[in-house]
Write an enzyme that holds these catalytic residues in place. Structure first.
Site, PDB file in Angstrom:
ATOM      1  N   TYR A   1      29.084  32.090  77.829  1.00 26.15           N
ATOM      2  CA  TYR A   1      27.757  32.314  77.248  1.00 26.15           C
ATOM      3  C   TYR A   1      27.868  32.451  75.727  1.00 26.15           C
ATOM      4  O   TYR A   1      27.173  31.762  74.965  1.00 26.15           O
ATOM      5  CB  TYR A   1      27.124  33.568  77.853  1.00 26.15           C
ATOM      6  CG  TYR A   1      25.902  34.043  77.108  1.00 26.15           C
ATOM      7  CD1 TYR A   1      24.757  33.252  77.049  1.00 26.15           C
ATOM      8  CD2 TYR A   1      25.890  35.271  76.439  1.00 26.15           C
ATOM      9  CE1 TYR A   1      23.634  33.665  76.348  1.00 26.15           C
ATOM     10  CE2 TYR A   1      24.777  35.697  75.742  1.00 26.15           C
ATOM     11  CZ  TYR A   1      23.652  34.888  75.695  1.00 26.15           C
ATOM     12  OH  TYR A   1      22.549  35.304  74.989  1.00 26.15           O
TER      13      TYR A   1
ATOM     14  N   THR B   1      23.316  35.488  69.714  1.00 23.92           N
ATOM     15  CA  THR B   1      23.686  36.699  70.430  1.00 23.92           C
ATOM     16  C   THR B   1      24.900  37.359  69.792  1.00 23.92           C
ATOM     17  O   THR B   1      25.764  36.673  69.219  1.00 23.92           O
ATOM     18  CB  THR B   1      24.035  36.344  71.888  1.00 23.92           C
ATOM     19  OG1 THR B   1      24.669  37.462  72.509  1.00 23.92           O
ATOM     20  CG2 THR B   1      24.991  35.169  71.985  1.00 23.92           C
TER      21      THR B   1
END
Ligand code: UDP
Length: 341
Positions: A143, A119
């Site tokens: 995250y 990501t």
């Protein structure tokens, strides 16, 4: 035995588009998914779905041997930034610990190629836009950190054990299969385009903008939104690249153009023809201000040619899926009340 590709998280949003892309390319596909957020009904007929955990090494090793798996495309994981801020340990367990176990299984069973969903959150708030792959990785959410740690594990294991890999750092994924076969079905989704199309179809009363006091031209955050089918295509191109002897790499996967939250909402209003309600609220923890991909490296390395690099098209496909989902859930609801589902 015919070789197969294992898609973890193949019953989820991006994974289900990957499965279609692989099937369209004539590949044999096996799905491993714990169905925590994915759905059994998105799995195409004839594709084996194994319900289980990517960290279950006994299960994964058996699958790799039984199905002759040569390549793993690893999507399974948790991906909601604010949830990761609230419950970091769950993110480190599900994203990092399970990825480590899966990579270990892949190495010990002789898997050849590994493609990993990472990501742009690994960059945090980059100082230079567009952000290139060699920019510092300073995640601002658990995250992002959980994915960055998994990247490091894969890079080290790849180097030590000859597992070839491509790490794809996704920017903001949206849209749905252009042929209408898949889309984002997640309940209680938090992603901006999904939330906005739900509002346009009257499934939410309004959309909240999380902060309009950022140092950007209109005060709202800027993101690089990429069509899910172009993203799935990049994975297929990455698999072909590795199979033909390409060296392991880490690549951004975005279009290289940023849109603000307000621009996205205007596009959804224009494409849907619905002027849904929008309210302003405070900033959301863990949100970087602006993030847009530098795309030179992926374009040079893979033979990747995005086909849906247009925000209106991304939104139109998301809307079409959302409408279909409404019809489908109404039908399923009716069927279950009749006891036929
Ligand atoms: N956003 C928003 N309202 C929403 C959902 C998202 O204002 O209901 C904003 C969010 O703060 C961020 C951008 O839209 O600036 C994209 O958020 P999303 O959750 O879609 O993806 P992220 O960038 O967090 O991965």
């Amino acid at each position: 035995m015919r070789m197969s590709v294992l898609v973890t998280g193949g019953a989820g949003y991006i994974g289900s588009h990957m499965v279609l892309e692989l099937l369209d390319a004539g590949e044999r596909v096996i799905i491993l998914d714990d169905l925590s957020t994915g759905f059994r009904w998105v799995v195409p007929e004839g594709v084996p779905l194994i319900v289980g955990d990517t960290g279950d090494q006994t299960l994964v090793s058996r699958l790799i041997r039984e199905y002759g798996i040569q390549a793993v495309i690893h999507f399974a994981g948790s991906l909601i930034v604010p949830d990761s801020v609230r419950d970091p340990l769950a993110y480190y367990r599900n994203n990092t610990v399970n990825s480590c176990a899966l990579i270990e299984s892949a190495v010990s069973c002789g898997v050849k190629q590994f493609i990993f969903s990472s990501t742009c959150a690994v960059y945090g708030t980059p100082t230079k836009i567009p952000v290139a792959e060699d920019a510092p990785t300073l995640p601002v959410s658990p995250y992002g950190s959980s994915k960055r740690m998994s990247e490091i594990i894969l890079q080290d294991a790849g180097r030590a054990h000859g597992l070839d890999y491509v790490i794809l750092r996704y920017f903001n994924v949206a849209g749905a299969d252009p042929k209408g076969r898949a889309g984002q079905s997640t309940k209680a989704a938090t992603q901006l385009i999904k939330v906005a199309v739900e509002a346009a179809l009257g499934r939410r009363t309004h959309v909240e903008i999380f902060g309009n006091d950022y140092p950007t031209p209109d005060g709202t955050c800027i993101r690089d939104y990429i069509h899910v089918t172009d993203l799935a295509r990049a994975h297929l191109d990455a698999l072909r690249y590795l199979r033909s002897g390409g060296r392991s790499v880490t690549l951004n996967c975005g279009y290289g153009r940023g849109f603000s939250v307000l621009e996205v909402l205007d596009t959804v209003k224009r494409v849907s023809g619905v002027d849904f309600k929008v309210t302003m609220t405070t900033r959301r923890p863990g949100d970087p201000i602006c993030i847009v991909a530098a795309t030179d490296f992926i374009r040079q390395t893979l033979d990747w040619q995005p086909q849906f690099d247009d925000l209106s098209t991304v939104v139109a496909h998301a809307l079409r899926w959302e409408r279909a989902l409404g019809h489908e859930s109404a039908r399923l609801d009716l069927d279950s009340r009749r006891g036929t589902a």
